[in-house]
Design an enzyme around this catalytic site. Sequence first.
Site, mmCIF file in Angstrom:
data_model
loop_
_atom_site.group_PDB
_atom_site.id
_atom_site.type_symbol
_atom_site.label_atom_id
_atom_site.label_comp_id
_atom_site.label_asym_id
_atom_site.label_seq_id
_atom_site.Cartn_x
_atom_site.Cartn_y
_atom_site.Cartn_z
ATOM 1 N N SER A 162 0.836 -1.349 0.172
ATOM 2 C CA SER A 162 0.117 -0.111 -0.037
ATOM 3 C C SER A 162 0.914 1.166 -0.045
ATOM 4 O O SER A 162 0.224 2.481 -0.086
ATOM 5 C CB SER A 162 -1.084 0.103 1.115
ATOM 6 O OG SER A 162 -1.949 -0.819 0.828
ATOM 7 N N LYS B 219 0.129 3.969 -2.755
ATOM 8 C CA LYS B 219 -0.754 4.903 -2.773
ATOM 9 C C LYS B 219 -0.252 6.410 -2.597
ATOM 10 O O LYS B 219 -0.781 7.216 -2.819
ATOM 11 C CB LYS B 219 -1.945 4.793 -1.481
ATOM 12 C CG LYS B 219 -2.693 3.611 -1.812
ATOM 13 C CD LYS B 219 -3.875 3.474 -0.424
ATOM 14 C CE LYS B 219 -4.580 2.263 -0.609
ATOM 15 N NZ LYS B 219 -3.882 1.022 -0.280
ATOM 16 N N SER C 14 -5.629 3.533 4.537
ATOM 17 C CA SER C 14 -5.291 2.733 3.551
ATOM 18 C C SER C 14 -6.401 2.096 2.488
ATOM 19 O O SER C 14 -6.192 1.118 2.223
ATOM 20 C CB SER C 14 -4.262 1.863 3.816
ATOM 21 O OG SER C 14 -3.410 1.634 2.681
ATOM 22 N N LYS D 243 3.202 6.342 4.894
ATOM 23 C CA LYS D 243 2.101 5.390 4.340
ATOM 24 C C LYS D 243 2.906 3.852 4.764
ATOM 25 O O LYS D 243 4.092 3.545 4.815
ATOM 26 C CB LYS D 243 2.277 5.497 3.031
ATOM 27 C CG LYS D 243 1.100 4.705 2.210
ATOM 28 C CD LYS D 243 -0.213 5.283 2.766
ATOM 29 C CE LYS D 243 -1.217 4.140 2.398
ATOM 30 N NZ LYS D 243 -1.297 3.188 3.509
#
Length: 378
Positions: A55, A58, A115, A222
Amino acid sequence: MKKVFILFLCFFCFSQNIRAEEDLTVHAQSAYLIEATTGKVLYDKNGEEKLFPASMTKMMSLILVYEALNDGSLKLDEVLSISENAASMGGSQVFLQPNEQMNVHDLLKAVCISSANDAMVAIAERISGSVSEFVSKMNEKSKELNLVNTNFENTTGLHDENHYSSAKDMALIAKKLIEVGKDDLLSITSTYDAYIREDTNPFWLVNTNKLVKHVEGVDGLKTGFTQEALSCITVTARKNDLRLIGVVMKEPDSKTRNVEVMEMINVGFSKIIYQPIFKMNDIYQSHYFEVGLPHEVDLVYLNDVGVILNKDEKVTVASQTFTQTRFDLPLEAHEKIGEVKIIYDDQSESIVDVGVAQSVSKMQFLDYFQMSFWRVLT
């Protein structure tokens, strides 16, 4: 005005990385640490190895989102209708329903805090019309950022054998994301918990990055996890005038991941200082436009100018040289007109963009006539 960061061509005596054998024992498969403004590399362990980013993908998606917000083609209060495709996303999600209405701000919170894959796809479809077109833009942006170890197949980081990146590339993506998202981004990524659907069916968002709650100075950025990628994270933290970005990839679990990335960041903070040289909008010098109105305008630095040093070092400016790169008019206020090369007393150097402090128009026939008339009178 698009903020353009300084390109440092030389970094004084502080040219070595923080050496793992002396300062760190990082067990991650790959790790990378940079200073966020200059991109100065402070630590590198297998930084260019191609791995699955999960993720953390992203972050690249969010660069495109914030660029759309910055140019006005997307609004935070715009309400989107959720497609069946977006609602069908697996993995991390906020359980969006087909045809559900949600504004961009809440979708952005869902992406940055929880997320959420479904929220990310919904925004991607709005910006580009389709996920495939959005992914193409992600890969175009990768080329623009000179990322040589990255290829995206989706917007979310769901596993795909041809979807990969590296710790170095993730750090550079994070640097760009902070540049375009600024405080608006960091105010969300630093939020530990929040709600969406507050007026109907409140849904609690809890940050996947627990460091934002437990470690002072951490305000993003993140996390990522899949069975193939294992545990990974990109962390940004600020201390005094310094901001660092640290990435670890393919850690065995989130606890190890968090401990090691913070050890890396703390060692970074212990080694360096940021010495400011000039501030954005400080005046460099005046500039004369033969056919411009006004004729004389101040040139200003378009970004902060500073250097990264060992804690016991200090530098002074020895000289500055201006090179004009644009000659046509008109110019908007703070539009780039050239670059200044700054030479320091140890012969290291940096380059900074400069622009006009106010708008400059091009003289028209009537302006020439009036100028000639007043010259005759005087």
